[in-house]
Design a protein around this motif. Structure first.
Motif, PDB file in Angstrom:
ATOM      1  N   HIS A 135       0.417   1.262   0.336  1.00 15.98           N
ATOM      2  CA  HIS A 135      -0.027   1.478   1.835  1.00 15.98           C
ATOM      3  C   HIS A 135       0.863   2.822   2.481  1.00 15.98           C
ATOM      4  N   GLU A 194      -9.961  -7.006   5.350  1.00 14.28           N
ATOM      5  CA  GLU A 194     -10.455  -5.567   5.305  1.00 14.28           C
ATOM      6  C   GLU A 194      -9.982  -4.836   4.249  1.00 14.28           C
ATOM      7  N   VAL A 195      -8.537  -4.608   4.467  1.00 17.96           N
ATOM      8  CA  VAL A 195      -7.771  -4.041   3.252  1.00 17.96           C
ATOM      9  C   VAL A 195      -8.085  -4.648   1.979  1.00 17.96           C
ATOM     10  N   SER A 210      -3.813  -9.963  17.141  1.00 15.29           N
ATOM     11  CA  SER A 210      -3.422  -9.592  15.739  1.00 15.29           C
ATOM     12  C   SER A 210      -3.179 -10.824  14.837  1.00 15.29           C
ATOM     13  N   ASP A 248      -1.065  -3.737  15.225  1.00 12.36           N
ATOM     14  CA  ASP A 248      -1.769  -3.001  15.620  1.00 12.36           C
ATOM     15  C   ASP A 248      -1.224  -2.289  17.187  1.00 12.36           C
ATOM     16  N   ARG A 303      -0.614   2.994   6.211  1.00  8.91           N
ATOM     17  CA  ARG A 303      -2.002   3.505   6.667  1.00  8.91           C
ATOM     18  C   ARG A 303      -2.744   2.120   6.885  1.00  8.91           C
ATOM     19  N   TRP A 304      -2.055   1.008   6.390  1.00 13.03           N
ATOM     20  CA  TRP A 304      -3.054  -0.397   6.590  1.00 13.03           C
ATOM     21  C   TRP A 304      -2.630  -0.799   8.076  1.00 13.03           C
ATOM     22  N   ARG A 305      -1.923  -0.406   8.886  1.00 17.22           N
ATOM     23  CA  ARG A 305      -1.541  -0.681  10.172  1.00 17.22           C
ATOM     24  C   ARG A 305      -2.911  -0.780  11.142  1.00 17.22           C
ATOM     25  N   GLY A 306      -3.085  -2.021  11.713  1.00 18.30           N
ATOM     26  CA  GLY A 306      -4.299  -2.020  12.547  1.00 18.30           C
ATOM     27  C   GLY A 306      -5.405  -2.747  11.846  1.00 18.30           C
ATOM     28  N   ARG A 307      -5.384  -2.748  10.411  1.00 16.42           N
ATOM     29  CA  ARG A 307      -6.589  -3.347   9.858  1.00 16.42           C
ATOM     30  C   ARG A 307      -6.094  -4.650   9.380  1.00 16.42           C
ATOM     31  N   THR A 308      -7.259  -5.617   9.367  1.00 11.45           N
ATOM     32  CA  THR A 308      -6.960  -6.839   8.891  1.00 11.45           C
ATOM     33  C   THR A 308      -6.682  -7.119   7.510  1.00 11.45           C
ATOM     34  N   ARG A 310      -4.139  -9.544  11.452  1.00 17.68           N
ATOM     35  CA  ARG A 310      -4.272  -8.151  11.329  1.00 17.68           C
ATOM     36  C   ARG A 310      -2.749  -7.479  11.265  1.00 17.68           C
TER      37      ARG A 310
END
Length: 189
Positions: free
Chosen positions: A109, A88-89, A15, A23, A80-85, A20
Motif C-alpha cells: 500500500h 474493496e482492496v 469504519s 478514514d 493509499r489504502w486509507r479509507g477503503r474497506t 474500513r
C-alpha cells in the motif's frame, strides 16, 4: 517498580463496523454512549495518551480522559489504502492483500509494514515501562496487537491472529522487559 500500561481500543465507528482502513471518521452514537457509560471506570494513570486518530481522540473524550495525541501511537499507516474497506482492496488488488496478510515485511500500500509497526510500538512500550507507574492510552486495535506481540515475545506473524474488540482494555504489567498480559476486558470490569 512494576509498570502498568492499559491500552483501550476505540469505541465502535462506521469504519470499524465496515472493516474500513481508518478514514478519519468519528465514533458512532452507540459507541459514544458506551464510552460515556464507562467513564470513570478505568484505572487511574500517571499518564494518559491517545492515538492521533479521530476515533481514538473521541473515545478518550467520551471516557472523560484528557491526554495528548502521541504520534508514536498512530495506527498502521496503510498508505493509499486509507479509507477503503478490506473487501474493496481485496477485489482490486488480491495479490497485494495476500502478500500483506502473509508477509509482515510487505507494505504494498506504500505505507508501513506490520513488522515496522510492531517495532515502533515495542520501542514505545519499552520507554513506557519507566518509573512513573501507570500509563493509559486509547489506541487503534493494531497498536494493541503490536503491543501484545512484543509483550509476549511472539513472532510478528501472530499479529493477524489477535482480535481486539471495540472499547476493551488490554492490560500489561511488568518490569525489566518481562510483561504479563490481561486481554480485552470491558472498561467497567
Amino acid at each position: 517498580m512494576t509498570s502498568r500500561v492499559f491500552l483501550v481500543s476505540p469505541a465502535m465507528s462506521a469504519s470499524l463496523r465496515r472493516a474500513r482502513f481508518d478514514d478519519g471518521g468519528p465514533i458512532d452514537d452507540g459507541g459514544a454512549r458506551r464510552a460515556r457509560a464507562a467513564a470513570g471506570s478505568l484505572p487511574p494513570a500517571a499518564r494518559v495518551l491517545t492515538s492521533p486518530s479521530v476515533r481514538c481522540r473521541e473515545t478518550a473524550a467520551a471516557l472523560g480522559l484528557n491526554g495528548p495525541a502521541a504520534p508514536e501511537l498512530a495506527g498502521l499507516d496503510v498508505g493509499r489504502w486509507r479509507g477503503r474497506t478490506l473487501d474493496e482492496v481485496g477485489a482490486a488488488e488480491p495479490e497485494a492483500v495476500a502478500r500483506w496478510l502473509g508477509d509482515p515485511d510487505a507494505a504494498p500500500h506504500g505505507g508501513e509494514s506490520v513488522r515496522d509497526l510492531c517495532g515502533r510500538i515495542a520501542r514505545w512500550l519499552t520507554a513506557a515501562a519507566g518509573p512513573d507507574g501507570r500509563t493509559l492510552a486509547v489506541v487503534e486495535p493494531e497498536v494493541v496487537r503490536a503491543a501484545v506481540v512484543h509483550a509476549l515475545d511472539m513472532p510478528v506473524t501472530a499479529f493477524w491472529r489477535l482480535d481486539v474488540p471495540p472499547l476493551t482494555v488490554t492490560a500489561l504489567s511488568g518490569r525489566a522487559g518481562r510483561w504479563n498480559l490481561r486481554l480485552g476486558h470491558p472498561p467497567d470490569a
